[in-house]
Write an enzyme that holds these catalytic residues in place. Sequence first.
Site, short mmCIF file in Angstrom:
data_model
loop_
_atom_site.label_atom_id
_atom_site.label_comp_id
_atom_site.label_asym_id
_atom_site.label_seq_id
_atom_site.Cartn_x
_atom_site.Cartn_y
_atom_site.Cartn_z
N PRO A 119 32.07 -39.07 -24.99
CA PRO A 119 32.24 -37.66 -24.61
C PRO A 119 33.34 -37.50 -23.57
O PRO A 119 33.23 -37.98 -22.44
CB PRO A 119 30.87 -37.29 -24.04
N SER A 158 31.40 -33.85 -25.70
CA SER A 158 31.20 -33.39 -24.33
C SER A 158 30.92 -31.89 -24.31
O SER A 158 31.50 -31.11 -25.08
CB SER A 158 32.43 -33.69 -23.49
N THR A 185 24.53 -36.83 -18.96
CA THR A 185 25.31 -37.68 -18.06
C THR A 185 24.68 -37.65 -16.68
O THR A 185 24.42 -36.57 -16.13
CB THR A 185 26.77 -37.23 -18.01
N LYS A 190 23.45 -41.29 -19.97
CA LYS A 190 24.77 -41.90 -19.84
C LYS A 190 25.16 -42.03 -18.38
O LYS A 190 25.12 -41.05 -17.63
CB LYS A 190 25.82 -41.06 -20.59
N HIS A 227 31.84 -43.99 -16.16
CA HIS A 227 32.71 -42.82 -16.39
C HIS A 227 34.17 -43.25 -16.51
O HIS A 227 35.08 -42.52 -16.10
CB HIS A 227 32.54 -41.81 -15.26
N ARG A 272 36.07 -43.21 -13.30
CA ARG A 272 36.51 -41.89 -12.83
C ARG A 272 35.50 -41.23 -11.90
O ARG A 272 35.69 -40.09 -11.48
CB ARG A 272 36.77 -40.99 -14.04
N ASP A 290 30.40 -48.00 -22.56
CA ASP A 290 31.83 -47.71 -22.61
C ASP A 290 32.46 -48.14 -21.30
O ASP A 290 31.77 -48.57 -20.38
CB ASP A 290 32.12 -46.23 -22.93
#
Length: 357
Positions: free
Chosen positions: A83, A112, A162, A215, A239, A242, A270
């Site tokens: 996402p 997302s 998330t 997530k 993330h 990030r 990820d």
Amino acid sequence: MSGDGGQVFETLHEIVKAARVNLNQNFWDYLIGGTESETTVRRNRQALDSVAFRPRVLRNTAEIDLTTKLFGKSLRIPVTVAPVGSLQSFEAGGGATVAQAVEAFGAGLCLSSVTEPGLEAAAAQAPNALKIFQLYVRGDDAWVDDYVRRAVAAGYDAFCITVDTAHYSRRERDTAKRFVKTWRTYNTGMNYQAAHNWDNIKHFKDTHDIPLILKGIATAEDAAIACEHGVDGVYVSNHGGRQLDHGMGSLAVLPEVVRAVDGRAAVMVDGGFMRGADVVKAIVLGAQIVGLGRLQCLGLAAAGQAGLERALELLEEEIKICLGLLGVTSYSQLDRSFVREAQSVADPDALSAFPLL
């Protein structure tokens, strides 16, 4: 599947080059950058580069099965697009174009909540694909419940929340240029994200039947709590480097999470995954699915739907070659004996998987 002038992309680094040509500096930095010192971005790559293979030979790998399943849906390779917000920054169709590419190829969609054109429009472009809707919490339980009902009605197979964005990070590549994404200017509801807690997860599981993925899990402790709450998917992620600076690389975190989950939920991951070998390493270490964030955007920016499809095709080819050279014909034959720790050989960054750039 082609680049400018009809040239067919034959390597992933050609897709990266085309994306760089097509994107202005603001959108390029938004894609490539991370938070503060960008240490977590580099550690994602370093973690992947610090695992080496131990191949076996003379094992008849003439036929290799690359497929897998998640939440009852078949996938051509064990990959979903991750996402990513503001996909329309990389190609005008945004989430709809990504959905079309995913449907055509046979990968999974994880959309997302902060990308256009919205969950219903994207789902309509991928009627047969595995579809997961990801939400940033900007309201109370009733607000979340409304999104869940919409996702179910639109045919999504799972719902993802998330959980690593309790506070928004300082992404200095953007800040230094005073570049602000449009959706960040409407920051109402951020306090709900900061206040979101395990009671809200309990409410979700008590209220809804759709599988729930969390997530942003980065420790065994939180993975265990997630499983105690009946979560259906544990998504290891930082993330893409990030959010929290100086975090561990996702692949380095993965083994402890897999041990804590102990088969009670699907494990996704990820964070820096760019090559077929990266995907195979994640499967060896216990993940079922790998999410593609930056690589998805690079394919999209390079040539829209065709660029993303071609990126997935090249990734598929790399996965197949990797499995064959390891001496296996399916993911079920992989175990920890196929890898060992090793010293990385390149300075890690977001694109160091492509030394020919």
